[in-house]
Design an enzyme around this catalytic site. Structure first.
Site, short mmCIF file in Angstrom:
data_model
loop_
_atom_site.label_atom_id
_atom_site.label_comp_id
_atom_site.label_asym_id
_atom_site.label_seq_id
_atom_site.Cartn_x
_atom_site.Cartn_y
_atom_site.Cartn_z
N SER A 142 -12.65 -0.80 1.32
CA SER A 142 -12.84 -1.80 2.38
C SER A 142 -14.34 -1.95 2.60
CB SER A 142 -12.19 -1.28 3.68
OG SER A 142 -12.53 -2.11 4.77
N TYR A 155 -10.51 5.13 10.21
CA TYR A 155 -10.40 4.18 9.11
C TYR A 155 -11.71 4.10 8.33
CZ TYR A 155 -9.16 -0.07 6.56
OH TYR A 155 -8.88 -0.97 5.55
P1 NAD Z 1 -0.10 -3.89 4.29
O1 NAD Z 1 0.24 -3.15 5.53
O2 NAD Z 1 0.35 -5.29 4.13
O3 NAD Z 1 0.36 -3.06 3.01
C1 NAD Z 1 0.15 -1.68 2.92
C2 NAD Z 1 1.06 -1.10 1.87
O4 NAD Z 1 0.83 0.30 1.77
C3 NAD Z 1 2.54 -1.29 2.23
O5 NAD Z 1 3.25 -1.57 1.04
C4 NAD Z 1 2.93 0.09 2.77
O6 NAD Z 1 4.31 0.36 2.61
C5 NAD Z 1 2.08 0.98 1.86
N1 NAD Z 1 1.88 2.32 2.41
C6 NAD Z 1 1.29 2.66 3.59
N2 NAD Z 1 1.31 4.00 3.74
C7 NAD Z 1 1.89 4.51 2.63
C8 NAD Z 1 2.20 5.82 2.20
N3 NAD Z 1 1.89 6.89 2.94
N4 NAD Z 1 2.82 5.98 1.01
C9 NAD Z 1 3.14 4.91 0.25
N5 NAD Z 1 2.88 3.65 0.60
C10 NAD Z 1 2.27 3.44 1.78
O7 NAD Z 1 -1.70 -3.81 4.20
P2 NAD Z 1 -2.77 -4.56 3.27
O8 NAD Z 1 -3.65 -5.32 4.18
O9 NAD Z 1 -2.14 -5.21 2.11
O10 NAD Z 1 -3.62 -3.28 2.80
C11 NAD Z 1 -3.68 -2.83 1.45
C12 NAD Z 1 -4.96 -2.03 1.28
O11 NAD Z 1 -6.09 -2.88 1.52
C13 NAD Z 1 -5.11 -0.86 2.26
O12 NAD Z 1 -5.68 0.25 1.61
C14 NAD Z 1 -6.07 -1.40 3.30
O13 NAD Z 1 -6.78 -0.39 3.97
C15 NAD Z 1 -6.96 -2.27 2.44
N6 NAD Z 1 -7.70 -3.29 3.17
C16 NAD Z 1 -7.05 -4.27 3.85
C17 NAD Z 1 -7.79 -5.21 4.56
C18 NAD Z 1 -7.16 -6.32 5.34
O14 NAD Z 1 -7.88 -7.01 6.08
N7 NAD Z 1 -5.88 -6.56 5.21
C19 NAD Z 1 -9.20 -5.14 4.55
C20 NAD Z 1 -9.82 -4.12 3.84
C21 NAD Z 1 -9.05 -3.21 3.14
#
Ligand code: NAD
Length: 259
Positions: A142, A155
């Site tokens: 991130s 985070y």
């Molecule tokens: P999301 O909540 O839509 O998806 C997260 C996924 O991770 C889901 O499929 C969930 O089931 C899975 N997950 C969570 N904990 C888990 C565990 N302990 N074991 C197995 N699976 C698990 O979120 P997203 O926004 O798609 O995030 C995906 C990645 O991108 C994350 O690492 C998040 O930190 C990162 N990210 C997201 C953003 C944003 O703005 N959405 C920004 C920067 C980074």
């Protein structure tokens, strides 16, 4: 023409992970996705199938090393050695630091950072990545892994950890022909983004719409990135043309961070 490989995408049932599974599947790779909830995995697989991408679904909690061992074993059994690993599973979490519980701290660090170590270690030791040409590991960190985010100390700490892990392990794996990079999204419209806006609306005693306006005002592009825009960089990093990019942390953030 890119070499086709077996790709394991953690957290592939939602948001960025699902978009990555879609892109890698469309590129011809065999895709396994994992998540904790079998029902969510089934529904993601159905959605992907309607888009022409068939995936193997494996339920596992990636913050648990025993479940990770079983996950990688089952993935290899189903689809052969893993040539592409995308460590994407993650969660948001924070608040005023004086009020953070041990449980929340451990949960965020366990989900976002420990998991990246567990899955990577397993794929390197028993996942067969050394048997595959053009092995690639992409960690979804991130921009919060490069700068502090207000009210999100666990985070930010976890994502700085992912960036540090990537830079160190990327150097270790380069001579073995495996490239490892971190992709650093800024604000991306996913279910997690909705949860984040809700949490800030509560903390600031305002509406989610106001939070959205405040966040968009910080982004030079003026909007959130899409999951597919993040997945597109992940896909590029798996290509042969990206072979010399390793041990890097690359932003997809509409200009939010330029570091
Ligand atoms: P999301 O909540 O839509 O998806 C997260 C996924 O991770 C889901 O499929 C969930 O089931 C899975 N997950 C969570 N904990 C888990 C565990 N302990 N074991 C197995 N699976 C698990 O979120 P997203 O926004 O798609 O995030 C995906 C990645 O991108 C994350 O690492 C998040 O930190 C990162 N990210 C997201 C953003 C944003 O703005 N959405 C920004 C920067 C980074």
């Amino acid at each position: 023409m890119t070499a086709l490989r077996h790709a394991l995408v953690t957290g592939g049932s939602s948001g960025i992970g699902k978009a990555v599974a879609q892109r890698l599947g469309k590129a011809g790779h065999t895709v396994s996705i994992c998540g904790r909830d079998p029902e969510k995995l089934r529904s993601a697989a159905k959605e992907l199938a309607e888009l022409g991408v068939s995936v193997t679904t494996l339920s596992a909690d990636v913050s648990d090393p025993q479940q990770v061992r079983e996950l990688v074993g089952r993935a290899v059994e189903a689809n052969g050695p893993i040539g592409i690993l995308v460590n994407n599973a993650g969660r948001n979490g924070g608040g005023k630091t004086a009020e953070l519980t041990d449980e929340l701290w451990r949960e965020v660090l366990g989900t976002n950072l420990d998991s990246v170590f567990y899955v990577t270690r397993e794929v390197l030791s028993r996942g067969g990545i050394h048997d595959v040409e053009h092995g690639r590991i992409v960690n979804i960190a991130s921009t919060a892994g490069k700068q502090g985010v207000l009210l999100a100390a666990p985070y930010s700490a976890s994502k700085h950890g992912v960036v540090g892990f990537t830079k160190a392990v990327g150097k270790e794996l380069a001579p073995q022909g495996i490239a490892m990079n971190a992709v650093c999204p800024g604000y991306v419209e996913t279910p997690m983004a909705t949860r984040v806006r809700r949490a800030y609306a509560d903390a600031w005693e305002t509406t989610e719409a106001e939070v959205l306006t405040a966040f968009e005002a910080k982004i030079p592009l003026g909007r959130y990135s899409t999951p597919d825009e993040v997945a597109s960089l992940v896909e590029y990093l798996t290509t042969e043309g990206a072979a010399s990019i390793t041990a890097q942390a690359l932003n997809v953030c509409g200009g939010l961070g330029n570091f």
